[in-house]
Design a protein around this motif. Sequence first.
Motif, PDB file in Angstrom:
ATOM      1  N   ALA A   1      -3.094  11.714  -0.924  1.00 57.12           N
ATOM      2  CA  ALA A   1      -2.002  10.760  -0.741  1.00 57.12           C
ATOM      3  C   ALA A   1      -1.268  10.558  -2.057  1.00 57.12           C
ATOM      4  CB  ALA A   1      -2.533   9.430  -0.225  1.00 57.12           C
ATOM      5  N   HIS A   2       0.040  10.445  -1.982  1.00 58.89           N
ATOM      6  CA  HIS A   2       0.850  10.211  -3.170  1.00 58.89           C
ATOM      7  C   HIS A   2       1.024   8.720  -3.449  1.00 58.89           C
ATOM      8  CE1 HIS A   2       2.246  14.126  -1.448  1.00 58.89           C
ATOM      9  NE2 HIS A   2       2.042  14.490  -2.695  1.00 58.89           N
ATOM     10  N   GLU A   3       0.788   7.921  -2.418  1.00 56.37           N
ATOM     11  CA  GLU A   3       1.024   6.487  -2.541  1.00 56.37           C
ATOM     12  C   GLU A   3       0.146   5.755  -1.532  1.00 56.37           C
ATOM     13  OE1 GLU A   3       4.891   3.664  -1.783  1.00 56.37           O
ATOM     14  OE2 GLU A   3       5.161   5.476  -3.016  1.00 56.37           O
ATOM     15  N   VAL A   4      -0.187   4.502  -1.847  1.00 60.65           N
ATOM     16  CA  VAL A   4      -0.890   3.640  -0.906  1.00 60.65           C
ATOM     17  C   VAL A   4      -0.104   2.340  -0.764  1.00 60.65           C
ATOM     18  CG1 VAL A   4      -2.958   2.273  -0.446  1.00 60.65           C
ATOM     19  CG2 VAL A   4      -3.177   4.595  -1.352  1.00 60.65           C
ATOM     20  N   MET A   5       0.197   1.977   0.488  1.00 63.15           N
ATOM     21  CA  MET A   5       0.842   0.702   0.779  1.00 63.15           C
ATOM     22  C   MET A   5      -0.249  -0.330   1.051  1.00 63.15           C
ATOM     23  SD  MET A   5       4.208   0.852   0.645  1.00 63.15           S
ATOM     24  CE  MET A   5       4.763  -0.526   1.658  1.00 63.15           C
ATOM     25  N   LEU A   6      -0.206  -1.419   0.329  1.00 65.88           N
ATOM     26  CA  LEU A   6      -1.156  -2.512   0.497  1.00 65.88           C
ATOM     27  C   LEU A   6      -0.502  -3.566   1.386  1.00 65.88           C
ATOM     28  CD1 LEU A   6      -2.097  -2.764  -3.285  1.00 65.88           C
ATOM     29  CD2 LEU A   6      -3.423  -1.592  -1.497  1.00 65.88           C
ATOM     30  N   SER A   7      -0.980  -3.696   2.613  1.00 66.52           N
ATOM     31  CA  SER A   7      -0.365  -4.602   3.587  1.00 66.52           C
ATOM     32  C   SER A   7      -1.050  -5.961   3.548  1.00 66.52           C
ATOM     33  CB  SER A   7      -0.465  -4.005   4.996  1.00 66.52           C
ATOM     34  OG  SER A   7       0.263  -2.807   5.081  1.00 66.52           O
ATOM     35  N   CYS A   8      -0.303  -6.974   3.150  1.00 67.14           N
ATOM     36  CA  CYS A   8      -0.847  -8.325   3.034  1.00 67.14           C
ATOM     37  C   CYS A   8      -0.575  -9.112   4.316  1.00 67.14           C
ATOM     38  CB  CYS A   8      -0.224  -9.046   1.845  1.00 67.14           C
ATOM     39  SG  CYS A   8      -0.608  -8.296   0.249  1.00 67.14           S
ATOM     40  N   TRP A   9      -1.543  -9.914   4.718  1.00 66.56           N
ATOM     41  CA  TRP A   9      -1.427 -10.698   5.948  1.00 66.56           C
ATOM     42  C   TRP A   9      -1.555 -12.188   5.703  1.00 66.56           C
ATOM     43  CZ3 TRP A   9      -0.248  -8.687  10.756  1.00 66.56           C
ATOM     44  CH2 TRP A   9      -0.167  -7.290  10.802  1.00 66.56           C
ATOM     45  N   SER A  10      -1.761 -12.596   4.469  1.00 67.29           N
ATOM     46  CA  SER A  10      -1.802 -14.007   4.103  1.00 67.29           C
ATOM     47  C   SER A  10      -0.562 -14.337   3.282  1.00 67.29           C
ATOM     48  CB  SER A  10      -3.057 -14.308   3.280  1.00 67.29           C
ATOM     49  OG  SER A  10      -2.946 -15.557   2.626  1.00 67.29           O
ATOM     50  N   ASP A  11      -0.103 -15.596   3.365  1.00 63.64           N
ATOM     51  CA  ASP A  11       1.083 -15.992   2.609  1.00 63.64           C
ATOM     52  C   ASP A  11       0.764 -16.347   1.148  1.00 63.64           C
ATOM     53  OD1 ASP A  11      -0.128 -18.458   2.754  1.00 63.64           O
ATOM     54  OD2 ASP A  11       1.383 -19.364   4.062  1.00 63.64           O
ATOM     55  N   ASP A  12      -0.460 -16.090   0.714  1.00 67.14           N
ATOM     56  CA  ASP A  12      -0.866 -16.348  -0.665  1.00 67.14           C
ATOM     57  C   ASP A  12      -0.179 -15.351  -1.595  1.00 67.14           C
ATOM     58  OD1 ASP A  12      -2.109 -16.727  -3.092  1.00 67.14           O
ATOM     59  OD2 ASP A  12      -4.144 -16.294  -2.381  1.00 67.14           O
ATOM     60  N   ILE A  13       0.909 -15.777  -2.244  1.00 62.85           N
ATOM     61  CA  ILE A  13       1.698 -14.875  -3.085  1.00 62.85           C
ATOM     62  C   ILE A  13       0.938 -14.443  -4.329  1.00 62.85           C
ATOM     63  CG2 ILE A  13       2.815 -16.690  -4.434  1.00 62.85           C
ATOM     64  CD1 ILE A  13       5.406 -15.032  -4.282  1.00 62.85           C
ATOM     65  N   GLY A  14      -0.116 -15.167  -4.679  1.00 62.69           N
ATOM     66  CA  GLY A  14      -0.928 -14.762  -5.818  1.00 62.69           C
ATOM     67  C   GLY A  14      -1.551 -13.395  -5.652  1.00 62.69           C
ATOM     68  N   GLN A  15      -1.612 -12.905  -4.412  1.00 62.75           N
ATOM     69  CA  GLN A  15      -2.161 -11.565  -4.172  1.00 62.75           C
ATOM     70  C   GLN A  15      -1.332 -10.477  -4.852  1.00 62.75           C
ATOM     71  OE1 GLN A  15      -4.025 -11.163   0.109  1.00 62.75           O
ATOM     72  NE2 GLN A  15      -2.130 -12.368   0.226  1.00 62.75           N
ATOM     73  N   VAL A  16      -0.046 -10.718  -5.022  1.00 67.55           N
ATOM     74  CA  VAL A  16       0.812  -9.724  -5.669  1.00 67.55           C
ATOM     75  C   VAL A  16       0.257  -9.384  -7.050  1.00 67.55           C
ATOM     76  CG1 VAL A  16       3.136  -9.206  -6.493  1.00 67.55           C
ATOM     77  CG2 VAL A  16       2.825 -10.536  -4.385  1.00 67.55           C
ATOM     78  N   ASP A  17      -0.074 -10.411  -7.814  1.00 64.00           N
ATOM     79  CA  ASP A  17      -0.593 -10.189  -9.160  1.00 64.00           C
ATOM     80  C   ASP A  17      -2.066  -9.760  -9.137  1.00 64.00           C
ATOM     81  OD1 ASP A  17       1.872 -10.924 -10.221  1.00 64.00           O
ATOM     82  OD2 ASP A  17       1.316 -13.043 -10.308  1.00 64.00           O
ATOM     83  N   ARG A  18      -2.862 -10.335  -8.248  1.00 66.08           N
ATOM     84  CA  ARG A  18      -4.276  -9.957  -8.189  1.00 66.08           C
ATOM     85  C   ARG A  18      -4.442  -8.483  -7.876  1.00 66.08           C
ATOM     86  NH1 ARG A  18      -4.879 -14.230  -4.198  1.00 66.08           N
ATOM     87  NH2 ARG A  18      -4.656 -16.174  -5.355  1.00 66.08           N
ATOM     88  N   LEU A  19      -3.694  -8.001  -6.886  1.00 68.44           N
ATOM     89  CA  LEU A  19      -3.783  -6.591  -6.515  1.00 68.44           C
ATOM     90  C   LEU A  19      -3.282  -5.700  -7.651  1.00 68.44           C
ATOM     91  CD1 LEU A  19      -2.584  -6.947  -2.830  1.00 68.44           C
ATOM     92  CD2 LEU A  19      -4.842  -6.136  -3.540  1.00 68.44           C
ATOM     93  N   ALA A  20      -2.232  -6.140  -8.310  1.00 67.60           N
ATOM     94  CA  ALA A  20      -1.708  -5.365  -9.444  1.00 67.60           C
ATOM     95  C   ALA A  20      -2.738  -5.271 -10.561  1.00 67.60           C
ATOM     96  CB  ALA A  20      -0.422  -6.015  -9.961  1.00 67.60           C
ATOM     97  N   ASP A  21      -3.358  -6.392 -10.886  1.00 67.69           N
ATOM     98  CA  ASP A  21      -4.376  -6.394 -11.946  1.00 67.69           C
ATOM     99  C   ASP A  21      -5.568  -5.520 -11.565  1.00 67.69           C
ATOM    100  OD1 ASP A  21      -2.794  -8.111 -13.391  1.00 67.69           O
ATOM    101  OD2 ASP A  21      -3.883  -9.918 -12.791  1.00 67.69           O
ATOM    102  N   LEU A  22      -5.913  -5.540 -10.286  1.00 70.63           N
ATOM    103  CA  LEU A  22      -7.072  -4.783  -9.818  1.00 70.63           C
ATOM    104  C   LEU A  22      -6.844  -3.279  -9.874  1.00 70.63           C
ATOM    105  CD1 LEU A  22      -9.877  -4.787  -8.343  1.00 70.63           C
ATOM    106  CD2 LEU A  22      -8.571  -4.787  -6.198  1.00 70.63           C
ATOM    107  N   LEU A  23      -5.630  -2.839  -9.554  1.00 73.77           N
ATOM    108  CA  LEU A  23      -5.400  -1.412  -9.338  1.00 73.77           C
ATOM    109  C   LEU A  23      -4.512  -0.751 -10.391  1.00 73.77           C
ATOM    110  CD1 LEU A  23      -4.860  -1.586  -5.476  1.00 73.77           C
ATOM    111  CD2 LEU A  23      -6.868  -0.698  -6.673  1.00 73.77           C
ATOM    112  N   ALA A  24      -3.834  -1.552 -11.187  1.00 74.10           N
ATOM    113  CA  ALA A  24      -2.912  -0.937 -12.178  1.00 74.10           C
ATOM    114  C   ALA A  24      -3.684  -0.145 -13.221  1.00 74.10           C
ATOM    115  CB  ALA A  24      -2.079  -2.024 -12.847  1.00 74.10           C
TER     116      ALA A  24
END
Length: 283
Positions: free
Chosen positions: A260-283
């Motif tokens: 795969a060239h890319e992975v889309m992370l599909s969020c289902w909670s309105d917790d916007i903090g996930q944007v940064d948490r996922l970035a920190d986890l995978l960047a």
Amino acid sequence: MTLGLAVPFVDPAALVAWARRADAGPYVRIGVPDRIVYDNPETVVMLAAMAAVTERIRVQSEVVLAPLRDPVLLAKQSATLDRLSGGRFTLGLAVGAREDDFQAVGADYAGRGRRMDEQLATMRHIWAGEPVVDGVGPVGPAPISTGGPELLFGGFAPPALARVARWGAGYVCPAPPGYAGMLFDLVRRQWKDAGRSAEPLLVGQVNVALGPEPTVAQARASLLRYYAFAPELAAQSVNAMATTATEIRETVAAYRALGAHEVMLSCWSDDIGQVDRLADLLA
């Protein structure tokens, strides 16, 4: 391998904030789902708002259910978004699988695949500046991107996958890694058989929830509500959702191993903090 982010079904104004935060990186695109009979913002309108408040990230329909829409209007909307975003718009497409969406707009559910193929031909003509009907046209504006916006296709059935090689730039796979490998291989074979150069963009997609227990609980409840029409599928989706750092890393690594060239992370909670948490986890 790059990362994308698919936003949850929440208030449109909140999703503008998601787009701004995702634009800060490391994500390369942000996706907006499409439904008619559901409490979600209209996809094209939402993407226009996101394109207006971002500078770097691609904005993508995740995915537009083309047979529910008029192809001339969809082509015009897409070209407008392509220009508005400076060529950062990706038109993700699929035929749809929920009959209530088709009933709501008076569209034919059984013939949706045939209709989509007809729509794609029409949209290509429009983006090329050709008349839609003899003596009528062309329909503007002309897209910035040569040949029209980047096209990605979702789905499972062979006819759906065949559209990748015929019309598109790549494939968005909504299946877990254990099943995605077979689908990726089929897309690659069809691409080669069609005489396409290089290779298709292959995108894995995984449902995620990263955060405190209320975030995970809300995501699970959202998934169950979304797939309420199919209880077995709902249960499977909840069980497959990646909700820990280890699960998310392992799923992303599995897609990478499949090419795969890319992975889309599909969020289902309105917790916007996930944007940064996922970035920190995978960047």
